[in-house]
Write a protein that holds these residues in place. Structure first.
Motif, short mmCIF file in Angstrom:
data_model
loop_
_atom_site.label_atom_id
_atom_site.label_comp_id
_atom_site.label_asym_id
_atom_site.label_seq_id
_atom_site.Cartn_x
_atom_site.Cartn_y
_atom_site.Cartn_z
N GLY A 166 0.97 -1.18 0.01
CA GLY A 166 -0.09 0.25 0.08
C GLY A 166 0.82 1.22 0.01
O GLY A 166 0.17 2.62 -0.01
N TYR A 167 2.01 1.23 -0.08
CA TYR A 167 2.97 2.26 -0.07
C TYR A 167 3.51 2.79 -1.24
O TYR A 167 4.45 3.71 -1.56
N LYS A 168 2.80 2.07 -2.15
CA LYS A 168 3.48 2.55 -3.82
C LYS A 168 3.45 4.21 -3.94
O LYS A 168 4.31 4.54 -4.45
N ASP A 169 2.29 4.67 -3.72
CA ASP A 169 2.55 6.23 -4.13
C ASP A 169 3.40 7.03 -3.24
O ASP A 169 3.97 7.90 -3.66
N GLU A 170 3.43 6.54 -2.00
CA GLU A 170 4.46 7.19 -1.14
C GLU A 170 5.82 7.00 -1.60
O GLU A 170 6.60 7.80 -1.61
N ILE A 171 6.20 5.68 -2.08
CA ILE A 171 7.56 5.42 -2.67
C ILE A 171 7.59 6.54 -3.87
O ILE A 171 8.92 6.98 -4.10
N ILE A 172 6.82 6.62 -4.64
CA ILE A 172 7.09 7.28 -5.88
C ILE A 172 7.10 8.86 -5.44
O ILE A 172 8.03 9.46 -6.04
N GLU A 173 6.49 9.50 -4.49
CA GLU A 173 6.63 10.67 -3.99
C GLU A 173 7.90 10.90 -3.55
O GLU A 173 8.64 11.97 -3.71
N LEU A 174 8.34 9.84 -2.57
CA LEU A 174 9.76 10.07 -2.14
C LEU A 174 10.79 10.02 -2.97
O LEU A 174 11.69 10.84 -2.97
N SER A 233 13.78 1.98 0.37
CA SER A 233 13.29 0.77 0.75
C SER A 233 13.78 0.47 2.24
O SER A 233 12.85 -0.03 2.73
N SER A 234 14.91 1.17 2.74
CA SER A 234 15.17 0.97 4.17
C SER A 234 14.35 1.72 5.10
O SER A 234 13.88 1.22 6.21
N PHE A 235 13.95 2.88 4.28
CA PHE A 235 13.04 3.74 5.27
C PHE A 235 11.54 3.40 5.24
O PHE A 235 10.90 3.14 6.30
N ALA A 266 11.89 -3.25 0.50
CA ALA A 266 11.20 -2.91 1.75
C ALA A 266 10.80 -4.06 2.66
O ALA A 266 10.97 -4.03 3.78
N LYS A 267 10.23 -4.91 1.86
CA LYS A 267 9.79 -5.97 2.68
C LYS A 267 10.78 -6.92 3.56
O LYS A 267 10.55 -7.41 4.38
N ILE A 268 11.88 -7.06 2.57
CA ILE A 268 13.12 -7.60 3.40
C ILE A 268 13.65 -6.87 4.33
O ILE A 268 14.08 -7.79 5.43
N PHE A 269 13.75 -5.69 4.29
CA PHE A 269 14.43 -4.87 5.22
C PHE A 269 13.42 -4.98 6.55
O PHE A 269 13.82 -5.07 7.63
N ALA A 270 12.13 -4.80 6.30
CA ALA A 270 11.34 -4.99 7.59
C ALA A 270 11.36 -6.40 8.18
O ALA A 270 11.35 -6.45 9.28
#
Ligand SMILES: [Zn+2]
Length: 416
Positions: free
Chosen positions: A13-21, A135-137, A400-404
């Protein structure tokens, strides 16, 4: 692991936020002075705001003095969140600086304005090293926003000056704040990898950058006998230096590529017009040397080749060392950081990992030299430094999943 699974699903669900970042980071140009920039200040300020929203237990901007940069310093950011239990910290260290876009005509779009093309996010820096930053964030953000706390202490570090030697980045951090990191900590540098994310880098070659100044005598293009053509000398020397490949030709299959590499790279402009024979040519060489060979032995051979060419053509040739980073002891392939990554990659992607050595140049070597095991890993399309640099949104999500998963270490909790 129902908890971990629902948490990991949230990351989709973080796709939009990733693009914005990615767009926010790309538009804040972070070029060091060697690349005709003013430093990483804008990007660091943007990241600080974003990180503070996650309420770290500790955050500090560390300013490495650099007179050439804006306000006389280069910014580095360190933030830390306490885990559910005391113990080692999982650090992910990414770099904020980028390399210049190069020839703009090779770019299909504005390098500093993120473009989306299907799964691709395109722009200067999106892969190198914003993929690591984002991804780490996001992996940590997803944990904290779901109301959980990571099992382990988590630290995010965003450094300056990785692309031009790290003197004002990690090298400065380790010198001035060596107490940040302990040899028990797990250090991940998401700045190298392969396309499916199965490669964990544990060793690096020595890095040696050389500058050659070929001095002849400048004269009119119509009267070559009145001068000495430095460009001809440079060309001969570039070809002669190819002998290094045979002289230091050992092979080690832990490394990719498996041999040392010796490549002539940059040249400086000589004369501005066609009808002048140049009297001075400057070029550079980038050597990546297997730990089996000593950089000092290579320098001796380089001096010999150079003086032979100089004597043959009656030129003066100077050799200077621009940068050197000797190979360190590799990170053991059973180090906790390697195991944690391998476990998380297996959990998320059902992939077995391979531990390898690469051509060097990542900052992991600084940690290894300080006796702190570090692993370099990320899923990468390998477009760093290229025009139309891109990374994949799907890779960002899975990383990001792997970091989590590494931060949570749920497998450990279950006693597996
Ligand atoms: Zn990088």
């Amino acid at each position: 692991m129902p908890n971990l699974h629902s948490l990991l699903r949230n990351i989709d669900g973080y796709k939009d936020e990733i693009i914005e970042l990615q767009a926010g980071l790309t538009s804040r140009i972070a070029l060091g002075p060697e690349n005709n920039g003013t430093g990483e200040h804008e990007k660091a300020a943007y990241l600080q705001t974003i990180i503070e929203e996650l309420k770290p237990d500790y955050i500090k901007e560390i300013r490495a003095p650099d007179k050439r940069a804006r306000d006389g310093y280069r910014p580095n950011l360190v933030a830390k969140w306490k885990g559910k239990q005391p113990g080692p910290t999982i650090w992910v260290l990414s770099h904020m600086d980028i390399v210049p876009p190069g020839d703009h005509s090779l770019w299909a779009t504005d390098p500093y304005e993120v473009k989306i093309d299907g799964d691709r996010i395109i722009g200067r820096g999106v892969e190198d090293n914003q993929h690591g930053i984002v991804s780490s964030f996001i992996g940590l953000k997803a944990i904290l926003e779901s109301g959980k706390r990571p099992r382990n202490n988590v630290g995010l570090v965003f450094v300056a000056d990785e692309e031009t030697g790290s003197k004002y980045g990690l090298e400065y951090l380790l010198k001035q704040h060596s107490n940040f990191f302990s040899s028990e900590d797990l250090i991940i540098v998401p700045d190298g990898g392969n396309k499916d994310g199965s490669m964990i880098e544990v060793a690096e070659k020595s890095l040696l950058w050389l500058k050659f100044t070929v001095i002849g005598f400048q004269c009119h293009g119509s009267t070559p006998d009145k001068g000495k053509n430095s460009l001809y000398g440079m060309a001969k020397l570039v070809v002669a230096l190819n002998d290094l490949k045979q002289a230091f030709g050992q092979r080690d299959d832990l490394f990719n590529p498996p041999t040392s590499t010796f490549e002539s790279t940059k040249t400086e402009p000589n004369v501005p017009n066609i009808n002048t024979i140049p009297g001075k040519n400057i070029f550079y060489m980038d050597c990546r040397i297997l730990p089996h060979h000593q950089p000092d032995d290579i320098l001796v051979q380089v001096e010999k080749i150079t003086s032979d060419v100089a004597a043959e053509l009656g030129l003066e040739i100077q050799v200077e060392q621009v940068y050197r980073q000797d190979a360190t002891n590799p990170t053991p392939i059973d180090a906790p950081v390697v195991k944690a990554l391998a476990k998380a990659i297996k959990t998320i992607k059902n992939l077995n990992t391979e531990q390898i050595g690469i051509g060097g140049g990542t900052v992991a070597a600084f940690f290894r030299r300080a006796g702190i095991p570090a692993a370099v890993w990320v899923t990468t399309q390998d477009t760093a430094h290229q025009p139309n640099e891109y990374c994949l949104l799907s890779d960002l999500i899975s990383d990001a999943k792997i970091f989590a998963s590494v931060y949570m270490d749920e497998l450990n909790e279950e006693g597996n």
